[in-house]
Design an enzyme around this catalytic site. Structure first.
Site, PDB file in Angstrom:
ATOM      1  N   HIS A  48      -3.704   5.850   3.377  1.00  0.00           N
ATOM      2  CA  HIS A  48      -4.381   4.799   2.941  1.00  0.00           C
ATOM      3  C   HIS A  48      -3.900   3.498   3.660  1.00  0.00           C
ATOM      4  O   HIS A  48      -4.494   2.788   4.205  1.00  0.00           O
ATOM      5  CB  HIS A  48      -4.442   5.011   1.364  1.00  0.00           C
ATOM      6  N   ASP A  90       1.007  -1.261  -0.005  1.00  0.00           N
ATOM      7  CA  ASP A  90      -0.140  -0.058   0.025  1.00  0.00           C
ATOM      8  C   ASP A  90       0.913   1.119  -0.068  1.00  0.00           C
ATOM      9  O   ASP A  90       1.939   1.114  -0.367  1.00  0.00           O
ATOM     10  CB  ASP A  90      -0.936  -0.048   1.203  1.00  0.00           C
ATOM     11  N   VAL A  94      -7.436 -14.958  -6.330  1.00  0.00           N
ATOM     12  CA  VAL A  94      -7.362 -14.363  -5.016  1.00  0.00           C
ATOM     13  C   VAL A  94      -8.540 -14.242  -4.067  1.00  0.00           C
ATOM     14  O   VAL A  94      -9.685 -14.777  -4.824  1.00  0.00           O
ATOM     15  CB  VAL A  94      -6.928 -12.760  -5.205  1.00  0.00           C
ATOM     16  N   SER A 154     -11.380  -0.740  -0.170  1.00  0.00           N
ATOM     17  CA  SER A 154     -10.214  -0.901   0.385  1.00  0.00           C
ATOM     18  C   SER A 154     -10.308  -1.231   2.023  1.00  0.00           C
ATOM     19  O   SER A 154      -9.335  -1.642   2.589  1.00  0.00           O
ATOM     20  CB  SER A 154      -9.465   0.445   0.280  1.00  0.00           C
TER      21      SER A 154
END
Ligand SMILES: *[C@@H]1O[C@H](CO)[C@@H](O)[C@H](O)[C@H]1NC(C)=O
Ligand SMILES: *[C@@H]1O[C@H](CO)[C@@H](O)[C@H](O)[C@H]1NC(C)=O
Length: 473
Positions: free
Chosen positions: A231, A194, A346, A401
């Site tokens: 973030h 990130d 995933v 997110s």
């Protein structure tokens, strides 16, 4: 050329509609998007794939058993680096020649072992066309830019004296129920790819691995973990932050700054983070230590749907026993809006609200590979977590997110209870025991309604780690 054209004429005769466009022998190796960029600007940052690839190595190691995780990552690292050296040395030596640099004029280049590719910055059309003639090269594509999955809303609470309560998302997925039986993530390391992490934040500092191999920044090779965007700090807070902010408050974290301060990342640097995870290195990329492979990785980033550019990296993670969790994206409620890599192999995560519905922004399947994504959903609207500006402030953000970190924490709890669980078993445990008491919006995608589970809007439902864990006992 005569023979090639001959073939094309035969094809034309057979299919009639076959279109002959730029029938140059180099075309198949040079990706279409890259050709367009070259037409427009004359140069590009590129990823050069070697013909040998990595597929046979990944297949062989996936089927092998090892006595420990370290042995497995070490075997993978050894095989992939040996392969990269073998297949890339000719091209790398060529690129290093001063005369070649002088005549083609390009920027930095990196050997990537996890994907068996060479990344080259500012490659000219002439360089690209020359590379395409080399036998050992199979494909040349443009290095793309991915974005963090932009929070839909974000504000600081400015709260320094936040009351210690469990956040709604943590409660909603029944994490406190799991903590009550003494499972809080101990023994598990999570990785964040990130914008970085503020390591000194009060809910994060005690969980930072903080050794010489727990931070990598492919942009600047900076020495100390940091986050100038916010973030990354927020997402890690939701995975494992203390004081009721995180799902697995005794898990440890390491981080790779795959996204720059502005929140965008290049494919090359994201892949360099992928390498760091398999065998973590020091800040400057030296001394890989395969005994430090994390168990699960949080990916709250992505880009356009339908791409396979991260497949080799993701498959290497699977072989190394790193569980990839990825945000579905914030492009809903349009059907087929799940981004890459959330549409690949995933655990792809959609977002729910505290009112028990899908968050309106949460991306929706099916994928262009005809699979159902997201796989599961988790709380992602109005999530409070660590802020990057001070050690004791918090902010509220909404997005998939914020949903993916809840799943990362849940995976850490499951692995803490049973470290032998595989990716397939974990995905199954999360999906089979997910809650389906979510209010349908009356949407359909690919003839599947959002009130029938699984569906393209919410996957198998919102995870319930209490029930998944109970199924383990
Ligand atoms: C990490 O370790 C360094 C060196 O021991 C120390 O100075 C620093 O305060 C530690 N950081 C955190 C967040 O604990
Ligand atoms: C990496 O950092 C270490 C420790 O500071 C240093 O000794 C080493 O020379 C560096 N290596 C490179 C390749 O920069």
């Amino acid at each position: 050329m005569g023979i090639r054209l001959g073939n094309i004429f035969i094809l034309l005769a057979l299919f009639g509609t076959f279109i002959v466009s730029g029938s140059c022998a180099l075309e198949p190796k040079i990706d279409k998007r890259l050709s367009k960029t070259l037409e427009r600007v004359g140069y590009a940052n590129i990823l050069v794939s070697m013909k040998d690839g990595t597929r046979d190595i990944l297949n062989e190691l996936a089927g092998k058993s090892f006595s420990s995780r370290t042995e497995r990552s070490q075997a993978l690292y050894n095989a992939l680096t040996a392969r990269a050296t073998h297949s890339q040395s000719h091209t790398l030596n060529w690129l290093e020649e001063p005369a070649i640099l002088k005549s083609f004029n390009y920027g930095k280049f990196y050997s990537l072992w996890i994907t068996n590719q060479i990344a080259i910055e500012f490659a000219s059309r002439e360089l690209i066309e020359t590379l395409a003639l080399m036998n050992e090269i199979s494909r040349i594509q443009e290095d793309e830019i991915e974005e963090l999955v932009h929070p839909v809303d974000s504000h600081s609470t400015n709260a320094e004296s936040i009351q210690v309560v469990n956040q709604w998302g943590v409660t909603e997925i029944r994490a406190p129920q799991v903590w009550a039986s003494d499972t809080r993530g101990a023994g598990i390391t999570i990785a964040s790819i990130d914008t970085g992490v503020r390591p000194t934040h009060v809910i994060l500092s005690a969980n930072y691995v903080n050794d010489t191999h727990s931070w990598y920044d492919p942009y600047d090779e900076s020495e100390v973990a940091h986050d100038r965007n916010g973030h990354g700090t927020h997402t890690v807070g939701t995975v494992l932050g203390r004081n009721g902010f995180g799902v697995a408050p005794e898990a440890k974290w390491i981080a790779c700054k795959g996204l720059s301060d502005t929140g965008s990342g290049t494919t090359t640097n994201l892949i360099r983070c992928g390498q760091f995870l398999v065998c973590p290195t020091t800040f400057n990329g030296t001394d890989p230590d395969c005994s430090k492979t994390p168990h699960v990785v949080c990916n709250s980033w992505g880009g356009a749907s339908g791409r396979t550019v991260y497949d080799e990296m993701i498959e290497a993670w699977h072989v190394a026993g790193i569980i990839p969790v990825v945000s579905a994206g914030n492009s809903g409620p349009r059907c087929s809006s799940v981004g890459t890599p959330g549409d690949r192999d995933v655990i792809s995560v959609g977002s729910t609200t505290s009112d028990n519905t899908r968050s309106s922004f949460s991306s929706v399947g099916p994928t262009s590979f005809n699979t159902m994504k997201p796989d599961v959903s988790a709380p992602g609207s109005t999530i409070m977590s660590a802020d990057h500006r001070f050690d004791n402030t918090y902010s509220i953000k909404s997005g998939t997110s914020m949903a993916a970190p809840h799943v990362v924490g849940a995976v850490a709890l499951l692995l803490s209870k049973n470290p032998d669980l595989t990716y397939v078993q974990i995905k199954h445990l999360l999906q089979s025991y997910a809650d389906r008491d979510l209010d349908p919006e009356g949407y359909n995608c690919d003839f599947i309604s959002d009130n029938a589970f699984p569906n393209h809007h919410l996957g198998y439902g919102r995870i319930n780690i209490g029930r998944s864990m109970a199924a383990l006992n």
